[in-house]
Design an enzyme around this catalytic site. Structure first.
Site, PDB file in Angstrom:
ATOM      1  N   HIS A   1     -10.791  -4.858  10.021  1.00  0.00           N
ATOM      2  CA  HIS A   1     -11.511  -4.596   8.764  1.00  0.00           C
ATOM      3  C   HIS A   1     -12.786  -3.794   9.011  1.00  0.00           C
ATOM      4  O   HIS A   1     -13.804  -4.038   8.362  1.00  0.00           O
ATOM      5  CB  HIS A   1     -11.907  -5.912   8.076  1.00  0.00           C
TER       6      HIS A   1
ATOM      7  N   GLU B   1       0.824  -1.217   0.000  1.00  0.00           N
ATOM      8  CA  GLU B   1       0.000   0.000   0.000  1.00  0.00           C
ATOM      9  C   GLU B   1       0.856   1.264   0.000  1.00  0.00           C
ATOM     10  O   GLU B   1       0.539   2.229  -0.676  1.00  0.00           O
ATOM     11  CB  GLU B   1      -0.950   0.017   1.204  1.00  0.00           C
TER      12      GLU B   1
HETATM   13  C1  LIG Z   1      -1.955  -4.982   4.257  1.00  0.00           C
HETATM   14  C2  LIG Z   1      -3.128  -5.672   3.667  1.00  0.00           C
HETATM   15  N1  LIG Z   1      -3.432  -5.450   2.376  1.00  0.00           N
HETATM   16  C3  LIG Z   1      -4.476  -6.089   1.808  1.00  0.00           C
HETATM   17  C4  LIG Z   1      -5.259  -6.940   2.522  1.00  0.00           C
HETATM   18  C5  LIG Z   1      -6.388  -7.703   1.862  1.00  0.00           C
HETATM   19  N2  LIG Z   1      -5.945  -9.113   1.700  1.00  0.00           N
HETATM   20  C6  LIG Z   1      -6.276 -10.054   2.597  1.00  0.00           C
HETATM   21  S1  LIG Z   1      -5.554 -11.535   2.273  1.00  0.00           S
HETATM   22  C7  LIG Z   1      -4.785 -10.917   0.907  1.00  0.00           C
HETATM   23  C8  LIG Z   1      -3.895 -11.807   0.083  1.00  0.00           C
HETATM   24  C9  LIG Z   1      -2.782 -12.369   0.883  1.00  0.00           C
HETATM   25  O1  LIG Z   1      -1.998 -13.200   0.081  1.00  0.00           O
HETATM   26  P1  LIG Z   1      -0.832 -14.065   0.699  1.00  0.00           P
HETATM   27  O2  LIG Z   1      -0.012 -13.228   1.605  1.00  0.00           O
HETATM   28  O3  LIG Z   1      -0.142 -14.740  -0.424  1.00  0.00           O
HETATM   29  O4  LIG Z   1      -1.578 -15.122   1.629  1.00  0.00           O
HETATM   30  P2  LIG Z   1      -2.657 -16.234   1.161  1.00  0.00           P
HETATM   31  O5  LIG Z   1      -4.009 -15.614   1.250  1.00  0.00           O
HETATM   32  O6  LIG Z   1      -2.312 -16.650  -0.213  1.00  0.00           O
HETATM   33  O7  LIG Z   1      -2.499 -17.315   2.158  1.00  0.00           O
HETATM   34  C10 LIG Z   1      -5.115  -9.581   0.719  1.00  0.00           C
HETATM   35  C11 LIG Z   1      -4.645  -8.755  -0.391  1.00  0.00           C
HETATM   36  C12 LIG Z   1      -4.947  -7.104   3.881  1.00  0.00           C
HETATM   37  N3  LIG Z   1      -5.700  -7.884   4.669  1.00  0.00           N
HETATM   38  N4  LIG Z   1      -3.887  -6.487   4.416  1.00  0.00           N
END
Ligand SMILES: Cc1ncc(C[n+]2csc(CCOP(=O)(O)OP(=O)(O)O)c2C)c(N)n1
Ligand SMILES: Cc1ncc(C[n+]2csc(CCOP(=O)(O)OP(=O)(O)O)c2C)c(N)n1
Ligand SMILES: [Mg+2]
Ligand SMILES: [Mg+2]
Lengths: 330, 323, 330, 323
Positions: free
Chosen positions: B126, B57
């Site tokens: 959230h 971000e």
């Molecule tokens: C800082 C932040 N940005 C965006 C989000 C929204 N979000 C939640 S899970 C996610 C994807 C996370 O991907 P990864 O780290 O690869 O973990 P996975 O879900 O694949 O286990 C996003 C973008 C968030 N919760 N926190």
């Protein structure tokens, strides 16, 4: 690389401009002429080869983002000495009308998108400038200067990853002068060569002698070429050193580093090096060099007088430039 | 006029503006395949102009600022308010101040859309509403629309504005419906909307709370209480005149928002009234807002913290009991 | 490594617990029993070998920090199924009294310092836990789990650099399941192997098959040993895959990835792999395995009933636990 | 009693607390060789407990939170307010909410010291005052001392507190002097200090503005105007009672702070008074604060934006002219 003698002399002149300019600022500070500026002024003395070597490879329409130690970048990219000096003194004739000061010098006409008071903040900006360039399809590039300590910011990591993923025309120039204020790189940075961090982004990483303006020019030019050709970003680490304290406030007391260390680096001085080369290879004879030195000195003196004699901005400036006029395009 | 969902109204604004001006791009996390506000944009405008970003971000908002300084007009989506702290450095220190620091040399035409808010069991990470933070920062504009009509018209204005705009949407509003004109329109910043006229009490409400206030107004009208409901719609610039005119008429004010009460935007509005319309007040200024507590996951607990219709009714009646 | 059969069976059981637990949550969601929970629940199905392989190398007094996809980590580290399930349902009997929900499950008694709704946020926390351990001089370690997409956050960069500089007893476990929601690693992450990012921090980087619990155990154990011995952090990348959608909301529609890709990964299933090994090497006969499976299934059923029958917290809980009582020590 | 500089009072509090409790550590950028608040600590307590950090505000504040959850008591220095946005994610989403989200299982005994403020030609990136942001976030405490006595006593309380505390110092106060007891003392949170008693007008001021308010009070006393000056000292918890008692006495209030006016802490204090002490007010509530403009470098311009004695006097006299 084909560096003409004229170009080399031009680079020498620029390095001198920066050196004398910075020394002048140091003097003015001691004299109290910067009374208003307090300590937030960071001199570039010793590191001139980096700004000049990199900017010598850039075109006027290319961009740079800079740091808190940014006078040298601005001068190398073509901002007028008068306006930089006046800005540092907070005068109406400064490039930002005195509103920016040393840490916020910008001149968009020559592509200087600002020095910055927040370490690391210019790096994401540069990535975004690269995005604009890519979207426009122009041949420009954007260079982002930052320090060794800045490579420990999240901004560095996020911005380089993004530039790499989007293959943006950005060149990341890390000026590794071994310290962030009083903290040594060893105390704060987990890797010896910051260029190694490029491996985490799948981009080229280059280490270059930051005290050698020609070496910097060559490395930067190659990265700039890559960027222009759409091959994406490069991370270049320039090993360099600041001769003075972190800021003008800290000119003498430097308990965190040994005088011998400073002396050792001064022996590698970038200006001295090029000067010696000029004489040894008959590019320029000593007398001519002295002429240049005198000329530059008087240019700097002129800038200082210009700045000192310029007025402070009118009070009404204080509440101008907050918002851009809304430009409804319908 | 046609009926449309709040989220589709956002989508229309984005689509129409992107058609109009090629320098507009949309970027954010997971926006390409989104079935919400950015739905289908990538199909129409391509991957250059509709960009998924890494989870960075600070980095991509910073990049959006850099792009905005150099001829691009980015519309960034930040998934929820709780992520704004991550990128607030670039918003506050760079986007908001750059033009000023550089003596007017640059402009930063950047919109940051944030579908935030609580009431969706989003728990502690959230559920936030942080508009007060950005109202505190000079150089930003802050917009907070409550209806499909407002969200479309204001988003267009935000995109056409040459300054950084924080554009606060609300997750709970996404599926609400409303009428909008078939033709292009936009809504100027700085014009509050009197959502309902009334004469006994003024309720100033934002975002989802506008709906609650309107419902309260209807309930109370059956008891013969005439409530005026004002939605400022933009917090910066703020339409003080409409607010103060209403205070002159009713003399009684309840301010309602979902964000925490302490140092929320209701504090600023109350302070303005206490400073500039004091003589017209004939009762204390009430604020109805979230208790100053983090948001819990468990819905019954969350419900205890968020302002609701009963709280608003209670505040109105307390004011009417005075004198 | 010396993995006794008992340990292997225990690891099998844990993987099953997680698998069945997550499938149960999926079911409850479809049935509407999670009505309150909306979409903010992320299942770990497919990735069990990572949590179990890593935690099998940890002691009870060791710590972990987790992610939004954290049920598996909690179960593997020893939180009771009943309390995890109840927490996800927002019940008073949840480990956080229902205040946390799926994204904020903590149980400090077994060293679980919390799942998290902010991607990347657990990584600096882990570094800090490592600092406490180092200051206390205890033999503990802290493991930080995070996803591939989290490796693009500034938090990742700053926290690992800090842990490396201070040589803290932390193990960083990246669960590379190829996507962050709908965004592929290729679209967001500039490097193929996230383990390569270790080179930017001067620490070991290890790639391991995240579908093989034994491989994970071995790699993690070595890193844990290093950490306990004061040799500093390690970055381990586990190549893995989630079988289901990003969250329970997105169980079926997965336009961003091909069904064949999902099928291919399912063929490498960690539970299946260990089960086959058990039978082929006569560690456990099929019948015994079925007994375990049945037993675990009923444990999960029990947890589900426990959670469903538990009450919601009383309203007054809403305003408790905001501040700790001030403990004046004078 | 002895005379001491504000910055040395901070130093004493740190030193004495670190002597008392081994679990206290100090960390931040350039604190080891600092000649200011952390001067000499490394010599006494060693490199384990006095740690220079990389330029990673998000990372090291996050680490401090993790350390605080597991038995360490970190006192972190953030060099100025403008850097708070960089680490606000960990402060807001983690430190402030963790205990609540985890149902009371954890505590986060963390102090974040921030020598902020304007008036030092720090320009757009080194001049901010962001206490309002943190006052808006439940789970934090916010402290803002104006004198050597207060800063030492309150820092001790902050360090002994088991919750995250934002501790706002001011660069311009560092070289001010004042008396403190020779012996150990601490000041409880939530107790405003009446810096000067008076009966005509109440000035509520914070940080450096307390000094300005006191100077104004003295000037005005010569004109026969009796000003009461209240320093809340802690914003969370806030001592409403002392404030409201004063309003009951004077009926007239001027709130003064250096941060931007819009959505500043003055808004909250004004709103509280307008809500809870309305009946005692006999004039509008005035706020004297920074104009809602970024801070320019050039000192003459900066002076135009910051509140000063003349502004305060003007506000007081306007109130007195009423009725
Ligand atoms: C800082 C932040 N940005 C965006 C989000 C929204 N979000 C939640 S899970 C996610 C994807 C996370 O991907 P990864 O780290 O690869 O973990 P996975 O879900 O694949 O286990 C996003 C973008 C968030 N919760 N926190
Ligand atoms: C984000 C941020 N943190 C801290 C500071 C205070 N600060 C100003 S310069 C500096 C050191 C920067 O070191 P480096 O990046 O190596 O650049 P150098 O000064 O050596 O040229 C620090 C810590 C700041 N301005 N911004
Ligand atoms: Mg440096
Ligand atoms: Mg992933």
């Amino acid at each position: 690389m084909n560096l003409s003698n004229e170009k080399l002399i031009e680079m020498y002149r620029k390095m001198l401009e920066i050196r004398y300019f910075e020394e002048k600022i140091g003097e003015l500070f001691v004299l109290g002429a910067l009374a208003y500026a307090r300590g937030f002024i960071h001199l570039y003395v010793g590191e001139e080869a980096v700004a000049v070597g990199v900017c010598a490879g850039l075109r006027k329409e290319d961009y740079i983002t800079s740091t808190h130690r940014g006078h040298g970048h601005c001068i190398a990219k073509g901002v007028q000495l008068n306006n930089v000096m006046a800005e540092i003194l907070g005068k109406q004739t400064g490039c930002c009308k005195g509103k920016g000061g040393s840490m916020h010098i910008a001149d968009v006409n020559v592509g200087v998108l600002g020095t910055s008071g927040i370490v690391g903040a210019g790096i994401p900006l540069a990535t975004g400038v690269g995005l604009s360039i890519k979207l426009k399809g122009s041949e420009q590039v954007c260079v982002s200067f930052f320090g060794d300590a800045a490579s420990n910011t999240g901004a560095f990591h996020e911005a380089i990853n993004l530039a790499a993923v989007w293959k943006l025309p950005v060149v990341f120039i890390c000026e590794n002068n071994l310290y962030g204020i009083t903290v040594s790189a060893a105390e704060s940075t987990s890797v010896k060569d910051i260029a190694d961090r490029s491996k985490g982004y799948g981009i080229p990483g280059v280490i270059v002698d930051g005290m050698d303006v020609i070496a910097v020019y060559e490395a930067a030019s190659e990265a700039i070429k890559r960027a222009r050709e759409g091959l994406g970003p490069t991370l270049i680490e320039c090993k360099t050193y600041r001769y003075r304290g972190h800021s003008v406030m800290e000119q003498w007391a430097q308990a965190y580093r040994k005088p011998e260390e400073v002396e050792e680096w001064k022996r590698k001085d970038c200006i001295l090096k090029l000067r010696t080369k000029f004489i040894q290879t008959n590019i320029l004879e000593e007398e001519k060099i002295c002429d240049i030195e005198k000329e530059v000195k008087s240019r700097v003196e002129e800038a200082s007088n210009f700045a000192l004699q310029s007025p402070y901005p009118e009070n009404e400036e204080a509440i101008k430039d907050i918002y851009a006029e809304v430009e409804m395009s319908f | 006029m046609k009926e449309i969902l709040y989220r589709d109204a956002i989508n229309e604004a984005l689509r129409e503006e992107m058609q109009r001006d090629k320098s507009i791009i949309v970027m954010g996390e997971d926006i390409k395949w989104s079935i919400w506000a950015t739905k289908g944009l990538v199909d129409e405008f391509g991957e250059d102009r509709v960009r998924n970003t890494p989870i960075s971000e600070l980095g991509f908002v910073g990049a959006a600022v850099g792009a905005a300084m150099t001829g691009t007009r980015p519309v960034v989506e930040i998934m929820f308010d709780d992520l704004l702290p991550i990128c607030s450095e670039q918003i506050v220190n760079q986007a908001a101040r750059m033009r000023y620091m550089f003596g007017g040399q640059t402009k930063v035409p950047l919109v940051i859309r944030v579908p935030g808010g609580a009431g969706v069991s989003g728990a502690g990470h959230h559920s936030e509403s942080l508009e007060a933070w950005f109202m505190h920062i000079p150089g930003l504009k802050v917009v907070i629309p409550s209806t499909p009509y407002d969200v479309k018209g204001l988003l267009k204005t935000a995109i056409r504005d040459d300054n950084p705009v924080i554009f606060k949407e609300h997750k709970r509003l996404y599926s609400t419906k409303g009428e909008i004109p078939e033709d292009d329109y936009s809504i100027p910043f700085g014009q509050a909307d009197i959502k309902k006229e009334g004469k006994d009490v003024t309720i100033i409400a934002t975002s989802y709370m506008v709906l609650e206030a309107l419902s309260v107004a209807e309930t109370l009208s059956k008891e013969g209480i005439s409530v005026e409901v004002i939605d400022p719609r933009t917090l910066v610039p703020l339409d003080k005149k409409t607010i103060i005119d209403s205070v002159k008429k009713t003399g009684k004010v309840v301010i309602v928002h979902e964000a925490c009460k302490r140092c929320g935007i209701g504090a600023e509005i109350a302070a303005i009234i206490a400073e500039e319309a004091f003589d017209y007040l004939d009762a204390p200024i009430k604020r109805v807002a979230r208790l100053d507590v983090p948001i819990p996951f468990s819905r019954p607990l969350e419900n205890c913290l968020l302002p609701n219709k009963e709280d608003i009714i209670k505040a109105v009646k307390e004011l009417l009991a005075i004198r």
